[in-house]
Design an enzyme around this catalytic site. Structure first.
Site, PDB file in Angstrom:
ATOM      1  N   VAL A 134       7.799   1.742   5.956  1.00  0.00           N
ATOM      2  CA  VAL A 134       8.817   0.683   5.937  1.00  0.00           C
ATOM      3  C   VAL A 134      10.185   1.224   5.509  1.00  0.00           C
ATOM      4  CG1 VAL A 134       9.479  -1.528   4.912  1.00  0.00           C
ATOM      5  CG2 VAL A 134       7.125  -1.154   5.685  1.00  0.00           C
ATOM      6  N   THR A 161       0.857  -1.183   0.000  1.00  0.00           N
ATOM      7  CA  THR A 161       0.000   0.000   0.000  1.00  0.00           C
ATOM      8  C   THR A 161       0.899   1.242   0.000  1.00  0.00           C
ATOM      9  OG1 THR A 161      -0.186  -0.078   2.402  1.00  0.00           O
ATOM     10  CG2 THR A 161      -1.920  -1.182   1.133  1.00  0.00           C
ATOM     11  N   THR A 217       1.408   4.405   1.489  1.00  0.00           N
ATOM     12  CA  THR A 217       2.119   4.984   2.640  1.00  0.00           C
ATOM     13  C   THR A 217       3.044   3.955   3.276  1.00  0.00           C
ATOM     14  OG1 THR A 217       0.302   6.512   3.042  1.00  0.00           O
ATOM     15  CG2 THR A 217       1.846   6.188   4.846  1.00  0.00           C
ATOM     16  N   CYS A 218       2.570   2.726   3.375  1.00  0.00           N
ATOM     17  CA  CYS A 218       3.380   1.666   3.974  1.00  0.00           C
ATOM     18  C   CYS A 218       4.652   1.429   3.164  1.00  0.00           C
ATOM     19  CB  CYS A 218       2.587   0.359   4.048  1.00  0.00           C
ATOM     20  SG  CYS A 218       1.018   0.509   4.916  1.00  0.00           S
ATOM     21  N   SER A 219       4.500   1.333   1.859  1.00  0.00           N
ATOM     22  CA  SER A 219       5.607   0.963   0.987  1.00  0.00           C
ATOM     23  C   SER A 219       6.566   2.105   0.680  1.00  0.00           C
ATOM     24  CB  SER A 219       5.073   0.423  -0.344  1.00  0.00           C
ATOM     25  OG  SER A 219       4.413  -0.798  -0.126  1.00  0.00           O
TER      26      SER A 219
END
Length: 162
Positions: A56, A48, A50-52
């Site tokens: 992270v 996703t 924001t996560c990627s």
């Protein structure tokens, strides 16, 4: 269940990951965190935006700095299956010290009290975005986001807490 908070002991639970020999392993959170200072951080989903692109990568980029401040493990948890987590890990040129752990049925996420129901968006139950600084199984810092925000759970926020 109330969300995990400062002073709480993290619950034990079993998560899955692929090791360096590409073999699926089951691991107890307590076996990774007992007697150590660790960061346990969770994201709503692999791949996703924001996560990627933010959450992270921040922990990957700051992993050496976190280690220099005594953090022994960086544990990423997402409500995805181990195969998705393996593919996500491989999408980064380097993951340094970050372990990509799968919470396929969200059991551990529920145990933390950090579930987020995104069924209306077609995503089912996921994890809230969070970062916990844990010392010998006790939560020292609990940075838990509201909704889809990314304002308090970054690697820099954990570094500031150290």
């Amino acid at each position: 269940m109330a969300p995990i908070a400062v002073g709480d002991t993290i619950p034990d639970g079993t998560l899955a990951y692929f090791d360096e020999q590409d073999q699926m392993q089951q691991v107890s959170i307590h076996s990774l965190a007992a007697g150590k200072k660790v960061v346990l951080f969770g994201v709503p989903g692999a791949f996703t935006p924001t996560c990627s692109m933010k959450h992270v990568p921040g922990f990957i980029e700051k992993s050496d700095e976190l280690k220099s401040k005594g953090v022994e493990e960086l544990l990423l948890i997402s409500v995805n299956d181990p195969f998705v987590m393996k593919a996500w890990k491989k999408s980064y040129p380097e993951t340094k010290n970050v372990k990509f752990l799968a919470d396929g049925a969200a059991k551990y996420t529920y145990a933390l009290g950090l579930e987020l129901d995104l069924s209306e968006k077609g995503l089912g139950v996921r994890s809230r975005r969070f970062a916990l600084l844990v010392d010998n199984l006790k939560v020292v810092t609990a940075n838990i986001e509201s909704g889809g925000e990314f304002t308090v759970s970054s690697a820099d926020d954990i570094l500031a807490a150290l």
